[in-house]
Each structure stands twice: as structure tokens, then as C-alpha cells.
Write a protein that holds these residues in place. Structure first.
Motif, short mmCIF file in Angstrom:
data_model
loop_
_atom_site.label_atom_id
_atom_site.label_comp_id
_atom_site.label_asym_id
_atom_site.label_seq_id
_atom_site.Cartn_x
_atom_site.Cartn_y
_atom_site.Cartn_z
N LEU A 134 0.96 -1.28 -0.06
CA LEU A 134 -0.01 -0.15 0.06
C LEU A 134 0.95 1.12 -0.08
O LEU A 134 0.61 2.37 -0.77
CB LEU A 134 -1.15 -0.13 1.18
CG LEU A 134 -1.99 -0.95 1.27
CD1 LEU A 134 -2.66 -0.85 2.50
CD2 LEU A 134 -3.05 -0.71 0.28
N GLU B 295 2.06 2.27 -3.42
CA GLU B 295 1.15 2.84 -4.14
C GLU B 295 1.21 4.35 -4.05
O GLU B 295 0.76 5.10 -4.93
CB GLU B 295 -0.34 2.24 -3.79
CG GLU B 295 -0.61 1.24 -4.57
CD GLU B 295 -2.09 0.68 -4.19
OE1 GLU B 295 -2.87 1.73 -4.30
OE2 GLU B 295 -2.40 -0.49 -4.15
N SER C 280 -5.99 1.83 -0.81
CA SER C 280 -5.63 1.24 -2.24
C SER C 280 -6.33 1.95 -3.34
O SER C 280 -7.59 2.26 -2.97
CB SER C 280 -5.57 -0.15 -2.23
OG SER C 280 -6.69 -0.56 -2.50
#
Length: 161
Positions: free
Chosen positions: A17, A20, A77
């Protein structure tokens, strides 16, 4: 969506995560300081994850003590944004921080997010997300490690009218 305490077994998913959003927050995944913070928050039961179909949809690190609490890091996410994971994580944080009693009038929760001129301010939806939860923009904060502006957002329960 299910929210629960994070465990050491969640570290790979939390780091995924973090990967990202490094383009907005600066390096985290390979940073020893970030790893130390993750381990400490998990050990102190100050880290929560939201999972969806056995896949992490979000994570949050938090702390503080009455009357001032803080959300240290929140990520959802990309695939899960707009599906309630962030709100559920924040609701669970408030519940944990206040032992289920709700935020007292004199207590506040602060989070540092993107400044209005940061490229991620609109793209990430973070500022609008916190405003929808009742947080209000406050003073500027120190720039992030990637050089982007940051701003404190503050939530305080409204006084009864």
C-alpha cells in the motif's frame, strides 16, 4: 470491508500500500524509519487495516492521548478508494482512541495531509475526504520529504447549540 488490528503478518501488504503512494509522500517502502514506525505502531496496537476479500484495502497508524490525538498515516489502495475503507478506518481510529465513548468536546484529532498546492491534493482526494469527515483545514505543516506542501486538518466535536 473488515477493519481489524494490524499484525506483523500484514507488513508485506502495508508496504505494498505504501508503494502505491510514494509518488505523493516520498520514499517509505525501503526506509528503515518507516519500518520502525510500522513495527512500533503494530506492537502498541495503534495500527489498523481494512481488508476486502482477504486483500488489504487500507491501513492507518495513529496515536496521541486525550485531549489531542493524531492520525500519523492513512492509505487506501487505489482499487478500494470510494468504497468506504477510509471512513471505516477513521471511525475505528476514533473508537479506539476514545475507548468507544466518542470524542469529548475538548478533544481533537489532527492529521497532516497535502497542502492546497500539492499535486496530490486533488488527485488523491485526501483533502476532500477529511473535509467530508468534518475535519477543517488549519495551519501549514512542514513540507513532506518529497518537497510538497502539507497542511494540518483538525477535527473537534461541535459544541451543543
Amino acid at each position: 470491508m473488515r477493519v481489524r488490528s494490524a499484525t506483523e503478518a500484514d507488513l508485506p501488504g502495508i508496504l505494498e500500500l505504501a508503494g502505491e503512494v510514494e509518488h505523493w509522500f516520498g520514499p517509505m517502502v525501503a526506509e528503515p524509519g518507516f519500518h520502525r514506525a510500522l513495527h512500533k505502531h503494530i506492537a502498541d496496537d495503534r495500527a489498523l487495516v481494512a481488508s476486502d476479500a482477504d486483500q488489504l484495502a487500507g491501513a492507518v497508524l495513529f496515536g496521541g492521548a486525550a485531549p489531542r490525538y493524531a492520525v500519523h498515516w492513512l492509505v487506501v489502495s487505489e482499487r478500494a478508494r470510494g468504497r468506504g475503507a477510509g471512513r471505516q478506518l477513521m471511525d475505528a481510529v476514533i473508537d479506539r482512541l476514545t475507548a468507544g465513548r466518542g470524542l469529548a468536546e475538548a478533544e481533537i484529532v489532527e492529521v497532516v495531509t497535502f497542502g492546497v498546492d500539492h499535486p496530490g491534493a486533488v488527485t488523491s482526494g485526501a483533502r476532500a475526504f477529511y473535509e467530508r469527515l468534518g475535519f477543517v483545514p488549519a495551519e501549514a505543516a512542514e513540507d513532506g520529504p518529497e518537497g510538497g506542501s502539507r497542511q494540518v486538518f483538525r477535527y473537534q466535536r461541535a459544541s451543543p447549540a
